[in-house]
Write an enzyme that holds these catalytic residues in place. Structure first.
Site, mmCIF file in Angstrom:
data_model
loop_
_atom_site.group_PDB
_atom_site.id
_atom_site.type_symbol
_atom_site.label_atom_id
_atom_site.label_comp_id
_atom_site.label_asym_id
_atom_site.label_seq_id
_atom_site.Cartn_x
_atom_site.Cartn_y
_atom_site.Cartn_z
ATOM 1 N N HIS A 193 0.739 -1.195 -0.145
ATOM 2 C CA HIS A 193 -0.019 -0.001 -0.126
ATOM 3 C C HIS A 193 0.914 1.163 -0.089
ATOM 4 C CE1 HIS A 193 -4.160 -0.917 -0.079
ATOM 5 N NE2 HIS A 193 -4.553 0.413 0.517
ATOM 6 N N GLY A 198 -5.623 4.892 -4.009
ATOM 7 C CA GLY A 198 -5.304 4.247 -5.540
ATOM 8 C C GLY A 198 -4.616 2.921 -5.529
ATOM 9 N N ASN A 199 -4.365 2.480 -4.115
ATOM 10 C CA ASN A 199 -3.555 1.441 -4.212
ATOM 11 C C ASN A 199 -4.122 0.097 -4.832
ATOM 12 O OD1 ASN A 199 -1.016 1.868 -2.385
ATOM 13 N ND2 ASN A 199 -2.900 3.011 -1.431
ATOM 14 N N GLY A 200 -5.586 0.071 -4.642
ATOM 15 C CA GLY A 200 -6.493 -1.201 -5.122
ATOM 16 C C GLY A 200 -6.231 -1.219 -6.741
ATOM 17 N N ARG A 201 -6.611 0.075 -7.399
ATOM 18 C CA ARG A 201 -6.512 -0.002 -8.839
ATOM 19 C C ARG A 201 -5.449 -0.416 -9.363
ATOM 20 N NH1 ARG A 201 -9.983 5.279 -9.421
ATOM 21 N NH2 ARG A 201 -9.110 5.363 -7.260
ATOM 22 N N MET A 202 -4.073 0.393 -8.856
ATOM 23 C CA MET A 202 -2.731 0.052 -9.159
ATOM 24 C C MET A 202 -2.295 -1.183 -8.963
ATOM 25 S SD MET A 202 -1.232 2.910 -10.325
ATOM 26 C CE MET A 202 0.614 2.333 -10.124
ATOM 27 N N SER A 203 -2.725 -2.100 -8.100
ATOM 28 C CA SER A 203 -2.540 -3.325 -7.786
ATOM 29 C C SER A 203 -3.093 -4.227 -9.004
ATOM 30 C CB SER A 203 -2.749 -3.793 -6.700
ATOM 31 O OG SER A 203 -1.904 -3.210 -5.566
ATOM 32 N N ARG A 204 -4.332 -4.070 -9.177
ATOM 33 C CA ARG A 204 -4.974 -4.604 -10.323
ATOM 34 C C ARG A 204 -4.522 -4.252 -11.747
ATOM 35 N NH1 ARG A 204 -9.178 -3.416 -6.643
ATOM 36 N NH2 ARG A 204 -9.955 -1.631 -7.795
#
Length: 378
Positions: A193, A198-204
């Site tokens: 993180h 925006g961490n979730g969208r970056m990871s996906r």
């Protein structure tokens, strides 16, 4: 320290082999199918991925509206915030798609921060900077009770070192299957993180990029973001992440996370194959109808959008067929006069749906639901 990549069980290997067979078959089908209508499918899949990944973060925009925004439509009935989030994510995804065959590509901290700026630059503030590592703590809050942290990320001081380690890992081949590596990259990034938001969208997106770099399928056919964004799957996604614990504890077995992703790959491959098959049958049905009705064959692309997406706009048809504004307007007006299409709305916000004489067989094919199989027997 990052999570160790778990060894696959015999059952995992079986599922992975099935995924590989489906993806190879899909690759062959796409390559041997007319690009005329697969181009529309590529745009739909990209829009679906953007809509789904944003929906996980609470930005609700229908896939058809995302597709219109991507096409350059201005009069789309969405909030200013949702428009900004959609277009930012779409720009980042478009860039990611162009990287699938870059020969000298390499991951770097600057590259990841630049992607984050593309995604979050419109929200940049001194307290929540975009394109820079976070400077304080960050929590994933319980959707039912924001006073509860379901996950607390590592201290901000640990982020630069963890990202160094992650970038080294991303640039080093270790013999792990690319789909498994992509799933692990998603887990590594979302667990560190590194940004305030925006961490979730970056990871996906990182997972999508790694799958695309594998080169088996075009990026539009590779993403599992649309699968993750389905309501039931989103809940399972949260549960799969929750099993890593409430804090960053990388020295643990994350086999369940890998199995969750293998299920996602398997069912998304089924979904894309089903839509590709339906799209082909609908196109052939509409081509036959246009021939019998004496319509110009270019109008099939407009009719195809109506059958598959529920509507078509003038700008979309104009771009798809390389027409002038006047040609596109004339074709659509003639289809309305023939009662094949029906207009909805006025002036620039107008779109077209099926009219009384639209071929019902094409609508029936497009609207027939498919059944997904579970890769892991219960």
């Amino acid at each position: 320290m990052l999570y160790p990549t778990p060894a696959l069980t015999a059952e995992d290997q079986r599922v992975l082999a099935e995924i590989e067979r489906m993806r190879e078959a899909l690759r062959h089908q796409v390559r041997t199918t007319s690009s005329k209508w697969t181009a529309g499918l590529r745009k739909f899949l990209t829009a679906d991925a953007v809509a789904a990944s944003n929906s996980i973060e609470g930005f609700k925009v229908a896939t058809a509206d995302v597709a219109d925004l991507m096409e350059g439509e201005r009069d789309v009935d969405v909030s200013d915030e949702n428009r900004e989030e959609t277009l930012a994510y779409q720009r980042m995804m478009t860039y990611i798609q162009t990287l699938h065959d870059v020969e000298d590509f390499a991951f770097g901290k600057g590259f990841l921060n630049a992607l984050h700026w593309m995604l979050q630059g419109h929200r940049h503030t001194a307290r929540k900077p975009a394109g820079q590592w976070r400077r304080g703590p960050v929590y994933v809050r319980d959707a039912r009770d924001p006073s509860i942290a379901v996950y607390t990320a590592p201290d901000a001081g640990e982020v630069p070192g963890l990202m160094d380690e992650l970038v080294d890992w991303l640039n080093t081949r270790d013999g792990t299957h690319p789909l498994v590596r992509a799933a692990m990259a998603h887990l590594h990034l979302v667990s560190v993180h590194p940004w305030p938001d925006g961490n979730g969208r970056m990871s996906r997106s990182l997972q999508t990029l790694m799958i695309a770099r594998e080169g088996v399928l075009a990026p539009e056919f590779s993403s599992i973001e649309a699968w993750l964004g389905r309501p039931g799957n989103t809940w399972e996604y949260y549960r799969a992440l929750a099993r890593r614990g409430a804090r960053y504890l990388p020295a643990q077995d994350v086999s369940e996370w890998v199995r969750f992703n293998l299920t996602a790959y398997h069912q998304q491959a089924q979904t894309v194959q089903g839509r590709l098959d339906r799209a082909g049958r609908v196109w052939n049905t509409l081509a036959g109808f246009a021939d019998r009705a004496g319509l110009d064959e270019r109008t099939v692309s407009a009719l195809h959008d109506v059958a598959m997406a529920g509507r078509v706009r003038r700008l979309r048809y104009e771009h798809a067929e390389g027409l002038s504004v006047q040609q596109a307007q004339r074709d659509l007006r003639d289809l309305v006069t023939a009662e094949i299409l029906a207009p909805v709305g006025r002036t620039r916000a107008r779109y077209y749906t099926s009219g009384p004489r639209f071929p019902q067989q094409a609508l029936d094919i497009a609207n027939t639901p498919m059944t997904l199989t579970e890769p892991y027997p219960s």
